[in-house]
Design a protein around this motif. Structure first.
Motif, PDB file in Angstrom:
ATOM      1  N   LEU A   1       0.849  -1.201   0.000  1.00 47.32           N
ATOM      2  CA  LEU A   1       0.000   0.000   0.000  1.00 47.32           C
ATOM      3  C   LEU A   1       0.884   1.250   0.000  1.00 47.32           C
ATOM      4  O   LEU A   1       0.671   2.178  -0.780  1.00 47.32           O
ATOM      5  CB  LEU A   1      -0.913  -0.016   1.232  1.00 47.32           C
ATOM      6  CG  LEU A   1      -1.772   1.236   1.425  1.00 47.32           C
ATOM      7  CD1 LEU A   1      -2.770   1.391   0.279  1.00 47.32           C
ATOM      8  CD2 LEU A   1      -2.512   1.199   2.755  1.00 47.32           C
ATOM      9  N   ARG A   2       1.907   1.221   0.865  1.00 42.39           N
ATOM     10  CA  ARG A   2       2.809   2.374   0.962  1.00 42.39           C
ATOM     11  C   ARG A   2       3.483   2.641  -0.392  1.00 42.39           C
ATOM     12  O   ARG A   2       3.552   3.763  -0.870  1.00 42.39           O
ATOM     13  CB  ARG A   2       3.855   2.115   2.058  1.00 42.39           C
ATOM     14  CG  ARG A   2       4.599   3.347   2.541  1.00 42.39           C
ATOM     15  CD  ARG A   2       5.819   3.001   3.383  1.00 42.39           C
ATOM     16  NE  ARG A   2       6.750   2.092   2.711  1.00 42.39           N
ATOM     17  CZ  ARG A   2       7.544   2.436   1.707  1.00 42.39           C
ATOM     18  NH1 ARG A   2       7.559   3.661   1.266  1.00 42.39           N
ATOM     19  NH2 ARG A   2       8.331   1.546   1.133  1.00 42.39           N
ATOM     20  N   ARG A   3       3.959   1.549  -1.031  1.00 37.76           N
ATOM     21  CA  ARG A   3       4.628   1.698  -2.333  1.00 37.76           C
ATOM     22  C   ARG A   3       3.667   2.253  -3.391  1.00 37.76           C
ATOM     23  O   ARG A   3       4.016   3.118  -4.185  1.00 37.76           O
ATOM     24  CB  ARG A   3       5.159   0.339  -2.796  1.00 37.76           C
ATOM     25  CG  ARG A   3       6.674   0.371  -3.038  1.00 37.76           C
ATOM     26  CD  ARG A   3       7.204  -0.946  -3.545  1.00 37.76           C
ATOM     27  NE  ARG A   3       6.971  -2.037  -2.626  1.00 37.76           N
ATOM     28  CZ  ARG A   3       6.433  -3.215  -2.939  1.00 37.76           C
ATOM     29  NH1 ARG A   3       6.043  -3.458  -4.171  1.00 37.76           N
ATOM     30  NH2 ARG A   3       6.263  -4.151  -2.034  1.00 37.76           N
ATOM     31  N   SER A   4       2.440   1.758  -3.394  1.00 41.44           N
ATOM     32  CA  SER A   4       1.447   2.203  -4.393  1.00 41.44           C
ATOM     33  C   SER A   4       1.161   3.694  -4.222  1.00 41.44           C
ATOM     34  O   SER A   4       1.107   4.445  -5.201  1.00 41.44           O
ATOM     35  CB  SER A   4       0.130   1.445  -4.233  1.00 41.44           C
ATOM     36  OG  SER A   4       0.334   0.066  -4.329  1.00 41.44           O
ATOM     37  N   VAL A   5       0.969   4.099  -2.968  1.00 39.55           N
ATOM     38  CA  VAL A   5       0.615   5.496  -2.705  1.00 39.55           C
ATOM     39  C   VAL A   5       1.792   6.417  -3.031  1.00 39.55           C
ATOM     40  O   VAL A   5       1.623   7.463  -3.658  1.00 39.55           O
ATOM     41  CB  VAL A   5       0.154   5.670  -1.231  1.00 39.55           C
ATOM     42  CG1 VAL A   5      -0.013   7.132  -0.875  1.00 39.55           C
ATOM     43  CG2 VAL A   5      -1.145   4.906  -1.002  1.00 39.55           C
ATOM     44  N   GLU A   6       2.991   5.976  -2.661  1.00 44.24           N
ATOM     45  CA  GLU A   6       4.182   6.791  -2.933  1.00 44.24           C
ATOM     46  C   GLU A   6       4.373   6.982  -4.438  1.00 44.24           C
ATOM     47  O   GLU A   6       4.659   8.078  -4.908  1.00 44.24           O
ATOM     48  CB  GLU A   6       5.399   6.097  -2.338  1.00 44.24           C
ATOM     49  CG  GLU A   6       6.485   7.048  -1.891  1.00 44.24           C
ATOM     50  CD  GLU A   6       7.455   6.326  -0.983  1.00 44.24           C
ATOM     51  OE1 GLU A   6       8.386   5.700  -1.516  1.00 44.24           O
ATOM     52  OE2 GLU A   6       7.269   6.371   0.242  1.00 44.24           O
ATOM     53  N   LEU A   7       4.206   5.884  -5.178  1.00 42.85           N
ATOM     54  CA  LEU A   7       4.362   5.971  -6.635  1.00 42.85           C
ATOM     55  C   LEU A   7       3.374   6.986  -7.218  1.00 42.85           C
ATOM     56  O   LEU A   7       3.740   7.855  -8.014  1.00 42.85           O
ATOM     57  CB  LEU A   7       4.135   4.602  -7.292  1.00 42.85           C
ATOM     58  CG  LEU A   7       4.140   4.628  -8.824  1.00 42.85           C
ATOM     59  CD1 LEU A   7       5.571   4.588  -9.361  1.00 42.85           C
ATOM     60  CD2 LEU A   7       3.337   3.486  -9.424  1.00 42.85           C
ATOM     61  N   VAL A   8       2.125   6.890  -6.790  1.00 44.31           N
ATOM     62  CA  VAL A   8       1.105   7.790  -7.327  1.00 44.31           C
ATOM     63  C   VAL A   8       1.422   9.252  -6.990  1.00 44.31           C
ATOM     64  O   VAL A   8       1.343  10.122  -7.857  1.00 44.31           O
ATOM     65  CB  VAL A   8      -0.305   7.404  -6.825  1.00 44.31           C
ATOM     66  CG1 VAL A   8      -1.310   8.523  -7.070  1.00 44.31           C
ATOM     67  CG2 VAL A   8      -0.770   6.123  -7.486  1.00 44.31           C
ATOM     68  N   ARG A   9       1.821   9.497  -5.752  1.00 45.40           N
ATOM     69  CA  ARG A   9       2.084  10.894  -5.358  1.00 45.40           C
ATOM     70  C   ARG A   9       3.251  11.473  -6.154  1.00 45.40           C
ATOM     71  O   ARG A   9       3.185  12.610  -6.629  1.00 45.40           O
ATOM     72  CB  ARG A   9       2.384  10.973  -3.875  1.00 45.40           C
ATOM     73  CG  ARG A   9       1.135  10.718  -3.065  1.00 45.40           C
ATOM     74  CD  ARG A   9       1.412  10.844  -1.607  1.00 45.40           C
ATOM     75  NE  ARG A   9       0.141  10.702  -0.893  1.00 45.40           N
ATOM     76  CZ  ARG A   9      -0.081  11.160   0.310  1.00 45.40           C
ATOM     77  NH1 ARG A   9       0.861  11.802   0.951  1.00 45.40           N
ATOM     78  NH2 ARG A   9      -1.252  10.987   0.886  1.00 45.40           N
ATOM     79  N   GLN A  10       4.292  10.662  -6.302  1.00 44.85           N
ATOM     80  CA  GLN A  10       5.474  11.129  -7.028  1.00 44.85           C
ATOM     81  C   GLN A  10       5.151  11.341  -8.514  1.00 44.85           C
ATOM     82  O   GLN A  10       5.460  12.369  -9.107  1.00 44.85           O
ATOM     83  CB  GLN A  10       6.532  10.059  -6.867  1.00 44.85           C
ATOM     84  CG  GLN A  10       7.919  10.433  -7.258  1.00 44.85           C
ATOM     85  CD  GLN A  10       8.840   9.223  -7.011  1.00 44.85           C
ATOM     86  OE1 GLN A  10       8.749   8.548  -5.980  1.00 44.85           O
ATOM     87  NE2 GLN A  10       9.689   8.941  -7.961  1.00 44.85           N
ATOM     88  N   GLU A  11       4.462  10.374  -9.093  1.00 46.08           N
ATOM     89  CA  GLU A  11       4.170  10.447 -10.529  1.00 46.08           C
ATOM     90  C   GLU A  11       3.079  11.474 -10.853  1.00 46.08           C
ATOM     91  O   GLU A  11       3.043  12.037 -11.942  1.00 46.08           O
ATOM     92  CB  GLU A  11       3.781   9.060 -11.041  1.00 46.08           C
ATOM     93  CG  GLU A  11       4.953   8.104 -11.101  1.00 46.08           C
ATOM     94  CD  GLU A  11       6.108   8.658 -11.931  1.00 46.08           C
ATOM     95  OE1 GLU A  11       5.862   9.107 -13.060  1.00 46.08           O
ATOM     96  OE2 GLU A  11       7.248   8.664 -11.438  1.00 46.08           O
TER      97      GLU A  11
END
Ligand SMILES: Cc1ncc(COP(=O)(O)O)c(C=O)c1O
Length: 367
Positions: A275-285
């Motif tokens: 979940l953390r990885r998914s959210v981080e990816l979305v915020r960065q991208e």
């Protein structure tokens, strides 16, 4: 004989004028950025858990879903939303996606002649469900920056008003409503159910779920389709005031969430790292997309996993068609009531996908 065969049984008059839901288009081999799904897919732990449970017989497809699994999911959701002792299992209602939960809620509250407020543009299912139930949607146009005119919304309430639908972050505009504004609405109309749809909340800066234990006329919807990458399994839930539980149980379909989906949702909540990885990816991208696209277009701030782009003076359908030719599917927002004909919504993808989007749109705007 023939004339009898040609006869059709009349359907309910409330179905007139209702558009069928048109999902994001699927084209083989194309990059699909039209339905706000998770570019990383589900957690690998979810796949492992489903396979293991099937092999070991824990998941038995020939029997109806077990209440025990549903209870376990409600427990996991409780600890995930983190409201401690202020919430109990009775405050969690599950369903086949937010769509399924909404279907049950509208059946609970709306009957012929009732009304519901829908600030537009927004998710189209609210409107369809209200109309199907024989209710009348009252559309409130969002203002500049897509904020909700709170005073106007409150004054639109009358004795027929039963529900207010607020998507926060809102689809397709990406903005949130503030806690103060929601409190004002909830407190001004205690006889109307305020539905806060937080399908995209994991990508946002804050949630409004803390309001549920404080009031009797607010509930919050959440889903496993977006940040958890389980859109294909159809699991969602509502955080509800306790008094609503008995009505929800009466109206919702028995076994509305299937046993694979229950197993998957429990495993997804336990894999915090995915979940953390998914959210981080979305915020960065999301930031990457906004920074690059605003060189050519007006791009709106977003707290969701998509960005809304104003392509004027071009028309959204023309840009949409052009992108399809380049193998990229986005959402032409002209189908959203009140959105006009120059907005497209782009789901945040991987860096590679986002670079392709930026390349394809480069030079198309006036900016
Ligand atoms: C605001 C909003 N609510 C609900 C949904 C549907 O969620 P689910 O997949 O849980 O039915 C969507 C899907 O796009 C959405 O945008």
């Amino acid at each position: 004989m023939n004339t009898r065969i040609k006869m059709r049984v009349p359907v309910r008059s409330s179905l007139e004028g209702i558009e069928e839901y048109k999902p994001g288009k699927l084209v083989k081999g194309a990059i699909k950025l039209s339905s706000n799904e998770n570019p990383l897919g589900p957690s690998p732990e979810v796949i492992r858990e489903i396979v293991k449970s099937l092999e070991e017989g824990e998941l038995n497809l020939s029997v109806y879903p077990w209440e025990r699994n549903e209870e376990e999911l409600r427990d996991e959701i409780l600890s995930y939303i983190g409201l401690g002792t202020r919430m109990k299992k009775e405050n969690i209602a599950i369903g086949a996606g937010v769509d399924g939960v909404l279907d049950t809620l509208v059946k609970i509250f709306i009957e012929t002649g009732n009304e519901a407020i829908i600030p537009v543009p927004t998710f189209s299912l609210y409107e369809s469900l209200v109309k199907i139930a024989g209710g009348k949607p009252r559309y409130v146009k969002r203002e500049q920056h897509f904020s909700i005119p709170v005073a106007g919304l409150i004054s639109a309430c009358n004795e027929r008003m039963k529900m207010i639908f607020i998507s926060s972050p809102n689809n397709p505009t990406g903005n949130c409503i503030s806690e103060d504004e929601v409190r004002e609405i909830i407190e001004s109309v205690p006889e109307v159910m305020v539905v806060i749809d937080e399908a995209y909340v994991e990508f946002a800066d804050s949630s409004l779920v803390n309001l549920v234990p404080e009031y009797e006329n607010v509930l919050v919807l959440r889903t496993f389709s977006k940040a958890f990458g389980l859109a294909g399994l159809r699991v969602g839930y509502a955080v509800i005031p306790e008094w609503l539980e008995k009505h929800y149980k009466k109206v919702s379909m028995p076994f509305s969430v299937n046993s694979i989906a229950l197993t998957a949702a429990i495993a997804a909540l336990r894999d915090e790292e995915h979940l953390r990885r998914s959210v981080e990816l979305v915020r960065q991208e999301r930031q990457f997309l906004i920074e690059n696209l605003q060189r050519f277009f007006r791009v709106y701030p977003s707290e969701a996993n998509f960005v809304l782009v104003n392509v004027s003076p071009a028309k959204s359908y023309a840009v949409y068609e052009e992108l399809i030719k380049r193998g990229i599917i986005v959402r032409d927002c002209s189908s959203f009531r009140g959105a006009g004909d120059s907005l497209i919504r782009i789901t945040v993808g991987t860096r590679e996908q986002n670079e392709l989007v930026v390349d394809a749109l480069e030079g198309k705007g006036t900016g």
